[in-house]
Design a protein around this motif. Structure first.
Motif, short mmCIF file in Angstrom:
data_model
loop_
_atom_site.label_atom_id
_atom_site.label_comp_id
_atom_site.label_asym_id
_atom_site.label_seq_id
_atom_site.Cartn_x
_atom_site.Cartn_y
_atom_site.Cartn_z
N ILE A 1 0.84 -1.20 0.00
CA ILE A 1 0.00 0.00 0.00
C ILE A 1 0.88 1.25 0.00
O ILE A 1 0.60 2.22 -0.71
CB ILE A 1 -0.94 0.01 1.22
CG1 ILE A 1 -2.01 -1.10 1.07
CG2 ILE A 1 -1.62 1.37 1.37
CD1 ILE A 1 -2.90 -1.26 2.27
N GLY A 2 1.96 1.21 0.79
CA GLY A 2 2.87 2.35 0.83
C GLY A 2 3.49 2.63 -0.53
O GLY A 2 3.60 3.78 -0.95
N LEU A 3 3.90 1.57 -1.23
CA LEU A 3 4.50 1.72 -2.55
C LEU A 3 3.48 2.31 -3.53
O LEU A 3 3.78 3.24 -4.29
CB LEU A 3 4.98 0.37 -3.06
CG LEU A 3 5.51 0.35 -4.51
CD1 LEU A 3 6.73 1.25 -4.64
CD2 LEU A 3 5.83 -1.07 -4.94
N ALA A 4 2.25 1.76 -3.51
CA ALA A 4 1.21 2.26 -4.41
C ALA A 4 0.88 3.72 -4.10
O ALA A 4 0.68 4.53 -5.01
CB ALA A 4 -0.04 1.39 -4.28
N GLU A 5 0.84 4.05 -2.83
CA GLU A 5 0.51 5.43 -2.43
C GLU A 5 1.58 6.41 -2.93
O GLU A 5 1.25 7.49 -3.43
CB GLU A 5 0.38 5.51 -0.91
CG GLU A 5 -0.11 6.85 -0.43
CD GLU A 5 -0.43 6.84 1.06
OE1 GLU A 5 -0.58 7.93 1.62
OE2 GLU A 5 -0.52 5.74 1.64
N ARG A 6 2.84 6.02 -2.82
CA ARG A 6 3.90 6.90 -3.31
C ARG A 6 3.83 7.05 -4.83
O ARG A 6 4.13 8.12 -5.37
CB ARG A 6 5.27 6.38 -2.88
CG ARG A 6 5.61 6.75 -1.44
CD ARG A 6 7.05 6.38 -1.11
NE ARG A 6 7.26 4.95 -1.17
CZ ARG A 6 6.92 4.12 -0.18
NH1 ARG A 6 6.36 4.58 0.92
NH2 ARG A 6 7.13 2.83 -0.28
N ILE B 1 8.31 -7.83 -9.21
CA ILE B 1 8.89 -6.49 -9.27
C ILE B 1 8.28 -5.59 -8.22
O ILE B 1 8.97 -4.87 -7.50
CB ILE B 1 8.70 -5.89 -10.69
CG1 ILE B 1 9.55 -6.65 -11.69
CG2 ILE B 1 9.06 -4.40 -10.69
CD1 ILE B 1 9.27 -6.27 -13.13
N ILE B 2 6.93 -5.63 -8.14
CA ILE B 2 6.23 -4.79 -7.16
C ILE B 2 6.62 -5.21 -5.75
O ILE B 2 6.83 -4.37 -4.86
CB ILE B 2 4.71 -4.92 -7.35
CG1 ILE B 2 4.31 -4.34 -8.70
CG2 ILE B 2 3.97 -4.18 -6.24
CD1 ILE B 2 4.66 -2.88 -8.87
N LYS B 3 6.74 -6.53 -5.54
CA LYS B 3 7.08 -7.01 -4.20
C LYS B 3 8.47 -6.54 -3.79
O LYS B 3 8.68 -6.09 -2.65
CB LYS B 3 7.03 -8.54 -4.19
CG LYS B 3 7.42 -9.15 -2.86
CD LYS B 3 7.42 -10.66 -2.97
CE LYS B 3 8.00 -11.27 -1.71
NZ LYS B 3 8.07 -12.73 -1.79
N ASN B 4 9.44 -6.62 -4.73
CA ASN B 4 10.80 -6.17 -4.41
C ASN B 4 10.83 -4.68 -4.13
O ASN B 4 11.52 -4.22 -3.22
CB ASN B 4 11.74 -6.51 -5.58
CG ASN B 4 12.02 -8.00 -5.68
OD1 ASN B 4 11.93 -8.71 -4.69
ND2 ASN B 4 12.36 -8.47 -6.87
N ARG B 5 10.08 -3.92 -4.91
CA ARG B 5 10.03 -2.48 -4.67
C ARG B 5 9.35 -2.17 -3.33
O ARG B 5 9.74 -1.23 -2.64
CB ARG B 5 9.28 -1.79 -5.81
CG ARG B 5 10.05 -1.78 -7.13
CD ARG B 5 9.31 -1.04 -8.20
NE ARG B 5 10.06 -1.01 -9.45
CZ ARG B 5 9.61 -0.47 -10.58
NH1 ARG B 5 8.41 0.09 -10.59
NH2 ARG B 5 10.33 -0.48 -11.67
N ALA B 6 8.34 -2.99 -3.03
CA ALA B 6 7.64 -2.79 -1.75
C ALA B 6 8.57 -3.05 -0.58
O ALA B 6 8.55 -2.32 0.42
CB ALA B 6 6.42 -3.71 -1.68
N LYS B 7 9.38 -4.11 -0.69
CA LYS B 7 10.34 -4.41 0.37
C LYS B 7 11.33 -3.27 0.55
O LYS B 7 11.63 -2.85 1.67
CB LYS B 7 11.09 -5.70 0.05
CG LYS B 7 10.28 -6.97 0.26
CD LYS B 7 11.15 -8.19 -0.01
CE LYS B 7 10.38 -9.48 0.26
NZ LYS B 7 11.21 -10.68 -0.01
N LYS B 8 11.83 -2.76 -0.58
CA LYS B 8 12.78 -1.66 -0.52
C LYS B 8 12.15 -0.42 0.10
O LYS B 8 12.76 0.25 0.94
CB LYS B 8 13.30 -1.35 -1.92
CG LYS B 8 14.35 -0.25 -1.96
CD LYS B 8 14.85 -0.02 -3.37
CE LYS B 8 15.87 1.09 -3.41
NZ LYS B 8 16.35 1.36 -4.81
N ALA B 9 10.91 -0.13 -0.33
CA ALA B 9 10.23 1.04 0.19
C ALA B 9 9.96 0.90 1.68
O ALA B 9 10.08 1.85 2.46
CB ALA B 9 8.91 1.24 -0.56
N ALA B 10 9.58 -0.33 2.11
CA ALA B 10 9.30 -0.57 3.52
C ALA B 10 10.56 -0.38 4.36
O ALA B 10 10.52 0.18 5.45
CB ALA B 10 8.74 -1.98 3.72
#
Length: 217
Positions: free
Chosen positions: A99-104, A192-201
């Motif tokens: 959710i954080g990744l999508a929000e950004r 890809i989204i999962k990896n970006r989400a982990k990085k963002a988290a």
């Protein structure tokens, strides 16, 4: 049973309805294999004259646009508590990190996040509800929703149908390849989204001095 083989057992009208409903529910925010159903139906249309590709594409497009619009309305009304509830119901898809990744993405790209989100399996379920939660102006959301829905749903139908017609001699093989390709694209998008989400988290956790939030596998 193969998805396409199962679709062959139901009337054309039922195929139109099924495609519209599945894509609409996925766009609304419910994790469903809308892309696989659409690809299978378009391939089936290239083999059987009973299924009209124009009607199929129109049903897919309408389902995508209406589903996203309903998701927007629900998100605007439900707000943050809705995202928390979705996180409990679908932790793999609506995790805090995702959710954080999508929000950004929405904050950075605005209405373009809605448009391009249509082409990414995981973001497809976020676009409507999150745009509503973030109170994106409806006219901006509607423009991106309509054009994204037409290009994704109508374009996918047209491309798969055309390839099916051209490759008639290889159709049985291609039906499997088409489904495998759709699955691989979906899986790659999610990874890809999962990896970006982990990085963002991790970045968020470091910024706040907390432990990183794990993203569910």
């Amino acid at each position: 049973m193969h998805v396409q083989e199962w679709l062959e057992t139901i009337p054309a009208v039922a195929v139109y309805v099924l495609v519209g409903v599945v894509i609409g529910l996925e766009s609304l925010g419910i994790p469903l294999p809308g892309e696989i159903v659409l690809v299978s139906s378009a391939l089936l249309a290239s083999q059987h004259g009973d299924i009209n590709p124009y009607v199929l594409g129109a049903c897919a497009t309408v389902g995508a646009i209406i589903g996203d619009s309903i998701g927007y309305a629900i998100g605007r009304k439900g707000g943050r508590p809705l995202l928390a509830w979705l996180g409990r119901k679908f932790p793999k898809h609506f995790s805090e990190a995702n959710i954080g990744l999508a929000e950004r993405s929405f904050e950075k790209w605005g209405m373009w996040a809605v448009f391009f989100g249509r082409f990414i399996a995981l973001l497809r379920i976020f676009a409507g509800p999150l745009a509503g939660v973030l109170h994106m102006p409806y006219w901006k959301f509607l423009i991106a929703n309509v054009f994204g829905g037409i290009l994704w749903a109508g374009g996918t139908t047209a491309v798969i149908y055309s390839v099916g017609i051209v490759a008639e001699a290889w159709l049985k093989r291609f039906s499997w390849l088409g489904l495998v390709l759709a699955v691989l694209i979906g899986v790659a998008s999610m990874l890809i989204i999962k990896n970006r989400a982990k990085k963002a988290a991790s970045e968020r956790a470091e910024a706040s001095g907390q432990e990183p939030v794990a993203v569910a596998d």
